[in-house]
Design a protein around this motif. Structure first.
Motif, PDB file in Angstrom:
ATOM      1  N   LYS A  26      81.790  33.225 -98.397  1.00  0.00           N
ATOM      2  CA  LYS A  26      81.799  33.191 -99.935  1.00  0.00           C
ATOM      3  C   LYS A  26      83.269  32.661-100.093  1.00  0.00           C
ATOM      4  CE  LYS A  26      78.557  36.101-100.728  1.00  0.00           C
ATOM      5  NZ  LYS A  26      77.769  37.378-101.925  1.00  0.00           N
ATOM      6  N   SER A  27      83.418  31.579-101.319  1.00  0.00           N
ATOM      7  CA  SER A  27      84.881  31.390-101.442  1.00  0.00           C
ATOM      8  C   SER A  27      85.242  32.200-102.557  1.00  0.00           C
ATOM      9  CB  SER A  27      84.464  30.075-102.450  1.00  0.00           C
ATOM     10  OG  SER A  27      85.670  29.877-103.367  1.00  0.00           O
ATOM     11  N   LEU A  28      86.555  32.259-101.893  1.00  0.00           N
ATOM     12  CA  LEU A  28      87.917  33.229-102.594  1.00  0.00           C
ATOM     13  C   LEU A  28      87.818  33.641-103.916  1.00  0.00           C
ATOM     14  CD1 LEU A  28      89.567  36.076-101.387  1.00  0.00           C
ATOM     15  CD2 LEU A  28      91.349  33.761-101.366  1.00  0.00           C
ATOM     16  N   PHE A  29      88.051  31.845-104.963  1.00  0.00           N
ATOM     17  CA  PHE A  29      88.469  31.863-106.066  1.00  0.00           C
ATOM     18  C   PHE A  29      87.051  31.716-107.034  1.00  0.00           C
ATOM     19  CE2 PHE A  29      92.238  30.512-103.630  1.00  0.00           C
ATOM     20  CZ  PHE A  29      93.478  30.891-105.084  1.00  0.00           C
ATOM     21  N   ALA A 197      78.536   9.510 -90.940  1.00  0.00           N
ATOM     22  CA  ALA A 197      78.543  10.710 -90.665  1.00  0.00           C
ATOM     23  C   ALA A 197      79.789  11.858 -90.476  1.00  0.00           C
ATOM     24  CB  ALA A 197      77.885  11.264 -89.789  1.00  0.00           C
ATOM     25  N   VAL A 198      81.351  11.177 -91.048  1.00  0.00           N
ATOM     26  CA  VAL A 198      82.005  12.216 -90.729  1.00  0.00           C
ATOM     27  C   VAL A 198      82.040  12.475 -91.641  1.00  0.00           C
ATOM     28  CG1 VAL A 198      84.666  11.350 -90.463  1.00  0.00           C
ATOM     29  CG2 VAL A 198      83.068  10.078 -88.861  1.00  0.00           C
ATOM     30  N   SER A 199      82.818  13.999 -92.496  1.00  0.00           N
ATOM     31  CA  SER A 199      82.742  14.214 -93.270  1.00  0.00           C
ATOM     32  C   SER A 199      83.392  15.595 -93.127  1.00  0.00           C
ATOM     33  CB  SER A 199      81.640  14.585 -94.105  1.00  0.00           C
ATOM     34  OG  SER A 199      80.348  14.962 -94.159  1.00  0.00           O
ATOM     35  N   PHE A 200      83.608  16.466 -93.594  1.00  0.00           N
ATOM     36  CA  PHE A 200      84.459  17.225 -93.491  1.00  0.00           C
ATOM     37  C   PHE A 200      84.204  18.271 -94.729  1.00  0.00           C
ATOM     38  CE2 PHE A 200      86.194  15.212 -89.812  1.00  0.00           C
ATOM     39  CZ  PHE A 200      86.137  16.465 -89.040  1.00  0.00           C
ATOM     40  N   ASP A 201      83.919  19.658 -95.200  1.00  0.00           N
ATOM     41  CA  ASP A 201      83.572  20.495 -96.653  1.00  0.00           C
ATOM     42  C   ASP A 201      84.623  21.455 -96.137  1.00  0.00           C
ATOM     43  OD1 ASP A 201      82.463  18.617 -98.432  1.00  0.00           O
ATOM     44  OD2 ASP A 201      81.147  18.985 -96.407  1.00  0.00           O
ATOM     45  N   GLY A 202      85.295  22.206 -97.030  1.00  0.00           N
ATOM     46  CA  GLY A 202      86.319  22.809 -96.995  1.00  0.00           C
ATOM     47  C   GLY A 202      86.287  24.245 -98.149  1.00  0.00           C
ATOM     48  N   GLU A 203      87.056  25.551 -97.614  1.00  0.00           N
ATOM     49  CA  GLU A 203      86.416  26.598 -99.127  1.00  0.00           C
ATOM     50  C   GLU A 203      87.674  27.508 -98.351  1.00  0.00           C
ATOM     51  OE1 GLU A 203      84.663  26.502-101.610  1.00  0.00           O
ATOM     52  OE2 GLU A 203      83.168  25.301-102.436  1.00  0.00           O
ATOM     53  N   ILE A 204      88.625  27.991 -99.295  1.00  0.00           N
ATOM     54  CA  ILE A 204      89.640  29.134 -99.394  1.00  0.00           C
ATOM     55  C   ILE A 204      88.233  30.017 -98.751  1.00  0.00           C
ATOM     56  CG2 ILE A 204      90.763  30.438 -99.624  1.00  0.00           C
ATOM     57  CD1 ILE A 204      92.377  27.874-101.534  1.00  0.00           C
ATOM     58  N   ILE A 205      88.143  30.978 -97.771  1.00  0.00           N
ATOM     59  CA  ILE A 205      87.738  32.410 -97.961  1.00  0.00           C
ATOM     60  C   ILE A 205      87.816  33.588 -97.524  1.00  0.00           C
ATOM     61  CG2 ILE A 205      85.316  30.567 -96.991  1.00  0.00           C
ATOM     62  CD1 ILE A 205      86.371  32.274 -94.482  1.00  0.00           C
ATOM     63  N   ALA A 206      89.173  33.488 -97.561  1.00  0.00           N
ATOM     64  CA  ALA A 206      90.185  34.819 -96.914  1.00  0.00           C
ATOM     65  C   ALA A 206      91.310  34.648 -97.529  1.00  0.00           C
ATOM     66  CB  ALA A 206      90.126  35.476 -95.580  1.00  0.00           C
ATOM     67  N   ALA A 207      92.284  36.033 -97.479  1.00  0.00           N
ATOM     68  CA  ALA A 207      93.819  36.094 -97.886  1.00  0.00           C
ATOM     69  C   ALA A 207      93.921  37.639 -97.132  1.00  0.00           C
ATOM     70  CB  ALA A 207      93.582  35.484 -99.226  1.00  0.00           C
TER      71      ALA A 207
END
Length: 246
Positions: A26-29, A197-207
Motif C-alpha cells: 500500500k502507498s505510504l502517502f 509495452a515499455v512502462s513502469f509504475d512506482g509507489e512509495i510503500i515504506a520508510a
C-alpha cells in the motif's frame, strides 16, 4: 475556475494505466488527486491572510513574467499553534514549456485546531512538483513517517517526444521553512519505443523514519529501490534508477 484540459486528460490516462498495488504494498502517502474546484473546510480565512487580495478563495499573483491563479488545497498541522496552508497555482501560460506552481504559507493561531485569527509567518511560492501547460501538482498527500517534521508529497509530470513521465517531490515542512528532500520517478511509458509495452509504475510503500524510503515498481519489470538519507538531509538512490529517464 480555469481548466487545463491537456494535462487533465494526461493525468487521467496515467491513472487508468496504473495497475493496483499488491495488498502488502500500500502507498505510504495515500495521495489524492488535486481538485482545484473544491475549497477545503476552514481554509478561506487562512487563504485571505496568505493572499490579502483574494476573492472567493482565488488569488492572482504575478511571478516573473507569468500570472498564477492560486486556490487553497489543504492544511497540514506543524504544531499545536502553527499550520501550513498548501495552495496550488495554475499559470496563465499554457505552452508545453510552462509549468504551474504550488505554494506553502506558515500561519500561527491560538492553541488547538487551526482557527482564525491567523498570523502569517512565512511564504514560499515555488514548492514541490508541478506539471506542464501551466499546471500545478496533479496529486498530493503528506506523512509523518518520513522525517521528524511532516513531509508534503506532490506529484506531476508530462509527455516529451512520446515518452510520458511523472515524478514525486517530497518536501519536509521544517519549523524554519519547507525543504526539498527527495525527487522520485513514479511513472514512465514510451509510445515512441518499438516495444510499446515499455512502462513502469512506482509507489512509495515504506520508510525507516529519518533513514530510508522504499519505492516499489511494477510494469515491464517488478523491483524495489531504496533511497537513503545523506548528511545533507536528502534521500538519494545509491546508483542509477532502473526506471528510464525522460
Amino acid at each position: 475556475m480555469k481548466y487545463h484540459n491537456i494535462a487533465l486528460a494526461y493525468s487521467l490516462s496515467l491513472l487508468a494505466a496504473m495497475p493496483a498495488l499488491a495488498a502488502s504494498e500500500k502507498s505510504l502517502f495515500n495521495a489524492d488527486d488535486v481538485n482545484r474546484d473544491i475549497v477545503p473546510a476552514g481554509t478561506p480565512a487562512a487563504f485571505e491572510v496568505a493572499f490579502p487580495n483574494a476573492q472567493f478563495s482565488e488569488a492572482k499573483r504575478k511571478i516573473g513574467e507569468n500570472t498564477f491563479s492560486f486556490v487553497p488545497l489543504a492544511f497540514i498541522p506543524l504544531s499545536d499553534t502553527q499550520v501550513a496552508l498548501v495552495s496550488t497555482g495554475a499559470s496563465d501560460c499554457t505552452s508545453q514549456a510552462c509549468s504551474g506552481t504550488n505554494s506553502v504559507h506558515y500561519l500561527e493561531h491560538s492553541a488547538g485546531e487551526p482557527q482564525y485569527p491567523y498570523t502569517l509567518k512565512g511564504e514560499w511560492l515555488d514548492v514541490g512538483m508541478s506539471g506542464v501547460v501551466g499546471n500545478p501538482a496533479s496529486r498530493w498527500g503528506w506523512s509523518k513517517e518520513i522525517a521528524d517534521a511532516p513531509v508534503l508529497y506532490t506529484e506531476a509530470g508530462g509527455t516529451w517526444q512520446g515518452r510520458s513521465c511523472t515524478f514525486a517531490i517530497l518536501t519536509e515542512l521544517t519549523a524554519k521553512e519547507p525543504v526539498e528532500i527527495a525527487r522520485i520517478p513514479l511513472h514512465m511509458s514510451d509510445a515512441s519505443s518499438e516495444d510499446k509495452a515499455v512502462s513502469f509504475d512506482g509507489e512509495i510503500i515504506a520508510a525507516d523514519k529519518g533513514q530510508s524510503i522504499t519505492v516499489s515498481y511494477s510494469g515491464s519489470e517488478s523491483f524495489q529501490e531504496m533511497y537513503k538519507r545523506g548528511a545533507d538531509g536528502r534521500f538519494q538512490l545509491e546508483g542509477k534508477s532502473r526506471v528510464p529517464e525522460c
